[in-house]
Design an enzyme around this catalytic site. Structure first.
Site, PDB file in Angstrom:
ATOM      1  N   ARG A 112       0.829  -1.213   0.000  1.00 25.25           N
ATOM      2  CA  ARG A 112       0.000   0.000   0.000  1.00 25.25           C
ATOM      3  C   ARG A 112       0.859   1.258   0.000  1.00 25.25           C
ATOM      4  O   ARG A 112       0.540   2.240  -0.672  1.00 25.25           O
ATOM      5  CB  ARG A 112      -0.897  -0.040   1.245  1.00 25.25           C
ATOM      6  CG  ARG A 112      -1.885   1.097   1.360  1.00 25.25           C
ATOM      7  CD  ARG A 112      -2.820   0.861   2.529  1.00 25.25           C
ATOM      8  NE  ARG A 112      -2.138   0.778   3.810  1.00 25.25           N
ATOM      9  CZ  ARG A 112      -2.702   0.332   4.938  1.00 25.25           C
ATOM     10  NH1 ARG A 112      -3.952  -0.088   4.939  1.00 25.25           N
ATOM     11  NH2 ARG A 112      -2.016   0.296   6.064  1.00 25.25           N
ATOM     12  N   TYR A 123       1.251 -20.310   9.833  1.00 23.78           N
ATOM     13  CA  TYR A 123       2.156 -20.087   8.690  1.00 23.78           C
ATOM     14  C   TYR A 123       1.458 -20.453   7.385  1.00 23.78           C
ATOM     15  O   TYR A 123       1.486 -19.694   6.410  1.00 23.78           O
ATOM     16  CB  TYR A 123       3.429 -20.909   8.876  1.00 23.78           C
ATOM     17  CG  TYR A 123       4.511 -20.649   7.840  1.00 23.78           C
ATOM     18  CD1 TYR A 123       5.452 -19.635   8.021  1.00 23.78           C
ATOM     19  CD2 TYR A 123       4.605 -21.419   6.689  1.00 23.78           C
ATOM     20  CE1 TYR A 123       6.449 -19.395   7.084  1.00 23.78           C
ATOM     21  CE2 TYR A 123       5.599 -21.193   5.746  1.00 23.78           C
ATOM     22  CZ  TYR A 123       6.521 -20.189   5.948  1.00 23.78           C
ATOM     23  OH  TYR A 123       7.497 -19.962   5.007  1.00 23.78           O
ATOM     24  N   LYS A 168       0.596 -17.781   4.480  1.00 26.08           N
ATOM     25  CA  LYS A 168       1.247 -17.878   3.162  1.00 26.08           C
ATOM     26  C   LYS A 168       0.221 -18.110   2.048  1.00 26.08           C
ATOM     27  O   LYS A 168       0.440 -17.701   0.909  1.00 26.08           O
ATOM     28  CB  LYS A 168       2.316 -18.968   3.184  1.00 26.08           C
ATOM     29  CG  LYS A 168       3.546 -18.603   4.037  1.00 26.08           C
ATOM     30  CD  LYS A 168       4.296 -17.391   3.480  1.00 26.08           C
ATOM     31  CE  LYS A 168       5.602 -17.140   4.233  1.00 26.08           C
ATOM     32  NZ  LYS A 168       6.376 -16.015   3.673  1.00 26.08           N
ATOM     33  N   VAL A 221      14.903 -24.088   1.907  1.00 26.43           N
ATOM     34  CA  VAL A 221      16.042 -23.233   1.566  1.00 26.43           C
ATOM     35  C   VAL A 221      16.941 -23.162   2.801  1.00 26.43           C
ATOM     36  O   VAL A 221      16.443 -23.027   3.926  1.00 26.43           O
ATOM     37  CB  VAL A 221      15.585 -21.807   1.172  1.00 26.43           C
ATOM     38  CG1 VAL A 221      16.761 -21.008   0.619  1.00 26.43           C
ATOM     39  CG2 VAL A 221      14.438 -21.841   0.168  1.00 26.43           C
TER      40      VAL A 221
HETATM   41  N1  LIG Z   1      13.970 -21.134   4.381  1.00 22.81           N
HETATM   42  C1  LIG Z   1      12.957 -21.822   3.872  1.00 22.81           C
HETATM   43  O1  LIG Z   1      13.018 -23.073   3.776  1.00 22.81           O
HETATM   44  C2  LIG Z   1      11.729 -21.106   3.341  1.00 22.81           C
HETATM   45  C3  LIG Z   1      10.786 -21.850   2.628  1.00 22.81           C
HETATM   46  C4  LIG Z   1       9.655 -21.222   2.137  1.00 22.81           C
HETATM   47  C5  LIG Z   1       9.467 -19.860   2.350  1.00 22.81           C
HETATM   48  N2  LIG Z   1      10.406 -19.164   3.054  1.00 22.81           N
HETATM   49  C6  LIG Z   1      10.147 -17.729   3.261  1.00 22.81           C
HETATM   50  O2  LIG Z   1      11.270 -16.999   2.839  1.00 22.81           O
HETATM   51  C7  LIG Z   1      11.269 -15.739   3.515  1.00 22.81           C
HETATM   52  C8  LIG Z   1      12.674 -15.465   4.020  1.00 22.81           C
HETATM   53  O3  LIG Z   1      13.002 -16.414   5.009  1.00 22.81           O
HETATM   54  P1  LIG Z   1      14.469 -17.027   5.162  1.00 22.81           P
HETATM   55  O4  LIG Z   1      14.330 -18.485   5.014  1.00 22.81           O
HETATM   56  O5  LIG Z   1      15.437 -16.282   4.336  1.00 22.81           O
HETATM   57  O6  LIG Z   1      14.671 -16.763   6.738  1.00 22.81           O
HETATM   58  P2  LIG Z   1      15.780 -15.995   7.585  1.00 22.81           P
HETATM   59  O7  LIG Z   1      15.335 -16.165   8.997  1.00 22.81           O
HETATM   60  O8  LIG Z   1      17.151 -16.452   7.222  1.00 22.81           O
HETATM   61  O9  LIG Z   1      15.603 -14.479   7.133  1.00 22.81           O
HETATM   62  C9  LIG Z   1      14.453 -13.751   7.451  1.00 22.81           C
HETATM   63  C10 LIG Z   1      14.851 -12.329   7.830  1.00 22.81           C
HETATM   64  O10 LIG Z   1      13.636 -11.621   8.136  1.00 22.81           O
HETATM   65  C11 LIG Z   1      13.870 -10.836   9.283  1.00 22.81           C
HETATM   66  N3  LIG Z   1      12.636 -10.581  10.007  1.00 22.81           N
HETATM   67  C12 LIG Z   1      11.916 -11.467  10.753  1.00 22.81           C
HETATM   68  N4  LIG Z   1      10.887 -10.847  11.321  1.00 22.81           N
HETATM   69  C13 LIG Z   1      10.942  -9.548  10.924  1.00 22.81           C
HETATM   70  C14 LIG Z   1      10.147  -8.402  11.204  1.00 22.81           C
HETATM   71  N5  LIG Z   1       9.105  -8.454  12.056  1.00 22.81           N
HETATM   72  N6  LIG Z   1      10.487  -7.239  10.628  1.00 22.81           N
HETATM   73  C15 LIG Z   1      11.560  -7.160   9.807  1.00 22.81           C
HETATM   74  N7  LIG Z   1      12.355  -8.198   9.522  1.00 22.81           N
HETATM   75  C16 LIG Z   1      12.045  -9.379  10.086  1.00 22.81           C
HETATM   76  C17 LIG Z   1      14.850 -11.645  10.128  1.00 22.81           C
HETATM   77  O11 LIG Z   1      15.562 -10.833  11.045  1.00 22.81           O
HETATM   78  C18 LIG Z   1      15.745 -12.271   9.076  1.00 22.81           C
HETATM   79  O12 LIG Z   1      16.904 -11.470   8.838  1.00 22.81           O
HETATM   80  C19 LIG Z   1      10.206 -15.848   4.596  1.00 22.81           C
HETATM   81  O13 LIG Z   1       9.041 -15.148   4.177  1.00 22.81           O
HETATM   82  C20 LIG Z   1       9.932 -17.321   4.697  1.00 22.81           C
HETATM   83  O14 LIG Z   1       8.621 -17.604   5.137  1.00 22.81           O
HETATM   84  C21 LIG Z   1      11.516 -19.747   3.552  1.00 22.81           C
END
Ligand SMILES: NC(=O)c1ccc[n+]([C@@H]2O[C@H](COP(=O)([O-])OP(=O)(O)OC[C@H]3O[C@@H](n4cnc5c(N)ncnc54)[C@H](O)[C@@H]3O)[C@@H](O)[C@H]2O)c1
Length: 252
Positions: A124, A156, A160, A189
């Protein structure tokens, strides 16, 4: 690691959330390598400081923001100084694989505030600049849990799935105005995301599905490459898609 010397983001400004770690970090670094000015937002000051240390002199602005808090959205957008070519909504948290009978209101609200509300509020907030420019690209990070019920807990999974709705709605409303919105749905990942179990029934029910013969865990840069492509002009006719980036898990 980015190997191309592409300059396709020269002169462009892109906001990346969750830029301190994992997929967001890889996305921010890929964009910097391709010439973008990057507004990198994360709740972790130390992670953002590490990023800034590695990119001294680069066009990087870091903003410490808890994106679950409505008030923390405005400083992120302000750092873009009126020009937003792209928004990568990456920040997200897991939910301990908690099933519906065990989820508390607080847990549900917190997961939704980080995983969904932050994406809506940032969307937004950047739309006025994108609509004024007649162009812009938004990429939301969804999940395998956007596609099935067996990859996470209820909060979650529901959040999502809602990211998919946010993406499709944004794409529908603003396609005639030059603004695109797409989502990626990663499988596993290798990042710092907390994938521990907070429920015994969650562990018992989900573990066999996560232990099935699934594709290998991806690197953050494999996701970043697709996110950056969706942010770029090279995907100019791709709009409203939810693209699995999961090695084929979505076919299982
Ligand atoms: N790693 C996986 O297997 C996987 C799979 C599917 C989807 N995802 C999605 O990928 C995205 C990134 O996750 P990732 O795996 O890189 O995780 P990660 O934990 O390595 O990175 C996520 C980052 O988001 C930041 N964060 C968390 N809460 C926050 C908030 N309230 N405000 C601002 N920043 C915030 C954290 O500090 C962190 O640096 C997420 O949306 C996650 O749901 C990850």
């Amino acid at each position: 690691m980015v190997t191309s010397a592409s300059t396709r983001f020269e002169g462009r400004t892109v906001i990346v959330t969750g830029a301190g770690s994992g997929i967001g970090l890889a996305t921010a670094e890929r964009l910097l390598a391709e010439g973008a000015r990057v507004v990198a937002a994360d709740v972790s000051p130390t992670r953002l400081a590490d990023l800034a240390d590695r990119h001294t002199g680069a066009s990087l602005v870091t903003v410490v923001a808890d994106l679950s808090a409505p008030a923390d959205v405005e400083p992120v957008v302000a750092a873009a100084e009126g020009r937003v070519d792209g928004l990568a909504n990456v920040a997200g948290i897991m939910d301990g694989f908690v099933p519906p009978a065990e989820v508390t209101d607080e847990h549900w609200s917190h997961v939704f505030s980080v995983n969904l509300d932050s994406m809506m509020r940032l969307t937004r907030a950047v739309l006025p600049a994108m609509l004024a420019a007649g162009r812009g690209a938004i990429v939301n990070v969804a999940s395998e849990a956007s596609l099935r019920g067996s990859a996470a807990g209820v909060a979650y999974t529901a959040s999502k799935h809602a990211v998919v709705g946010l993406t499709r709605s944004t794409a529908f409303f603003y396609a005639p105005k030059g603004v695109r919105a797409n989502a990626v749905a990663p499988g596993g990942v290798a990042t710092n995301i907390d994938a521990t179990f907070a429920s015994e029934w969650g562990r018992e029910r989900v573990t066999p599905y996560l232990a099935a013969d699934l594709p290998p865990v991806a690197t953050p840069d494999q996701l970043a490459a697709v996110i950056v492509w969706l942010l770029s002009e090279e995907s100019s006719d791709v709009n409203g898609v939810v693209l699995p980036v999961d090695g084929g898990w979505s076919t299982v």
